[in-house]
Design an enzyme around this catalytic site. Sequence first.
Site, PDB file in Angstrom:
ATOM      1  N   PHE A 202       0.800  -1.224   0.000  1.00  0.00           N
ATOM      2  CA  PHE A 202       0.000   0.000   0.000  1.00  0.00           C
ATOM      3  C   PHE A 202       0.831   1.270   0.000  1.00  0.00           C
ATOM      4  CE2 PHE A 202      -2.606  -3.121   2.550  1.00  0.00           C
ATOM      5  CZ  PHE A 202      -3.403  -3.507   1.478  1.00  0.00           C
ATOM      6  N   LYS A 203       2.126   1.165  -0.243  1.00  0.00           N
ATOM      7  CA  LYS A 203       3.001   2.320  -0.119  1.00  0.00           C
ATOM      8  C   LYS A 203       3.282   2.967  -1.481  1.00  0.00           C
ATOM      9  CE  LYS A 203       3.189   1.760   4.309  1.00  0.00           C
ATOM     10  NZ  LYS A 203       2.275   0.638   4.482  1.00  0.00           N
ATOM     11  N   ILE A 204       4.014   4.099  -1.433  1.00  0.00           N
ATOM     12  CA  ILE A 204       4.264   4.891  -2.643  1.00  0.00           C
ATOM     13  C   ILE A 204       5.052   4.100  -3.673  1.00  0.00           C
ATOM     14  CG2 ILE A 204       5.477   6.944  -3.521  1.00  0.00           C
ATOM     15  CD1 ILE A 204       4.640   8.330  -0.863  1.00  0.00           C
TER      16      ILE A 204
END
Length: 422
Positions: A202-204
Site C-alpha cells: 500500500f506504499k508509494i
Amino acid sequence: MKTTQPETEKPCVVDKPASYHIGPQEIGEEEIELVTAALRKKDLFRFFKKSGESYTGQFEKEFGALTQVRYALAVNSGTSALICGLVGLGVGSGDEVIVPAYTYIATAAAVLAVRAIPVIAEIDESLTLDPVDVEKKITPRTKAIIPVHMRGTPSRMDEIMAIARKHGLKILEDCAQCNGGFYKGRPVGSIGDAGAFSLQQFKIITAGEGGAIVTNDKMIFDRAGCYHDAAFSFWIQEEPGMSLGIPPFLGENYRMSELNGALALAQVRKRERILGQLRAIKQRMLAGLDGVKGIQLQDVPDPRGDCGISLVFYVETPERAKRVAEGLRTEGMAAGSLFDKGIPDRHIYYHWDYVLEKRSSDPYGHPWTDTVRPCQVTYHADMCPQSIEILGRCVVIPLTQKMSDAHVESCIVALRKVLGRP
C-alpha cells in the site's frame, strides 16, 4: 395526464481510477524484466555477490543516494526497519520511546519488540506529533522519539529535533507513508539519527513486502545490520568494501531477497515521477477548494515536501465529518472520516488493544513486567483527547497518480457540492 418521476441524480464523479494502490499501479515491463532476470539467475540470496551484481545491493545504493544518506539497509518489512533502527540507536529493555497517537500499530509494536515501552503523545492538525505534548511526555527513561510522517506529510522536524537535542534523545523517523517526502529541502529519513521506510503493497513504491533503514552514522548502520541478520558479520566478509566496526551480536533474520530487491530497484527508479504526478493532482484539488467555507485545511509543516497522497481537511464536528464523507462517497468519490469508536482502525491508538491492555507473547509478561526497570507508563482509551478530537473532525480523500483530468475536475465539483450543504 401521466406524470413521470424525476430521474435519480447521477453521481458527479467520472472516470474513477481502477485502484488507489500507488506503487502496484506502476508495475510494468521494468519490474517484470528485473524480477525475471533474478529468477533466471537461480540465486536469490542477496550476499555472496560481486559489487553491483545484487539487485538488493543496487536498490540500497540508489535509495541511499535519493535519501541523501551514507548508509541504506534493505530489510523484509517496514516493521523490521523500525526494529533494526531502534536497535541501531541502542534502545533496549525498559527504555521509553515516544510515538504519536496516530500511526499504524507497527510503530508501537516495534518499540515493544526491543523490550522498550511506547509512550503515546498527542498529534496536532498536521496529523503528526505535537511537539508541545512530546516535551511533556519526556521522563528520565525516555531514550528516543519516533516522529511519523503520516499520510505523506512531513512532521514538525525543527521543533522535534530541538527537543531531542535539549534532552539528549535519539530520533528515528518513521517514513513508511512518506517515501520521497522532504522537510525544508532535506529528505525525510535523513534529518534524525535514522529513518525507517516501508515497501509494502500500500506504499508509494512497493516490493510487495519490504523496507529500508537509512542513516549517516556507521555505528547505527552496523548495529542495524547485525540485528537484521544473525550471520551478517560473516556474509559481509565476502562483500567488497564492507566491514563491521563493532563486535557482532545476536540478531534475527530480516533480510530482503533478490526477488524483492529486483522489484524495489525498478520501483525506486519511478519514485520521483510518481511524486511529481501526485503533487500536481493535489495542488489542483486544493485550488478547486479555494473559497469554500466551513472547512479548515490540514496544517502541513512543509507543503512543498508533502508527498501528495491524500487531501485532508477538517469540519466543525465529528457528525458533520461523517455526513461529508458519506456525501462524497454517494457522489462517487473515495473519502472517509478518520475516527469512529466502532471501527477498529489500527492507525489510531484508541484501537491498539494489546498495547493499551499490556498484553505480551512472553509467558512472564515482558516488557511490561520487567523487574529491573518496571514499566511506569499507564494507558487508557481516552488518554489523548486532543488527537481524538482532531481525528474526529477530519475528512480524508486518498489520491493516486492515475487520476485523470476529468476525474480530478469531477471530484472538485463533488467537493464543492457536498461542502455547500449544511
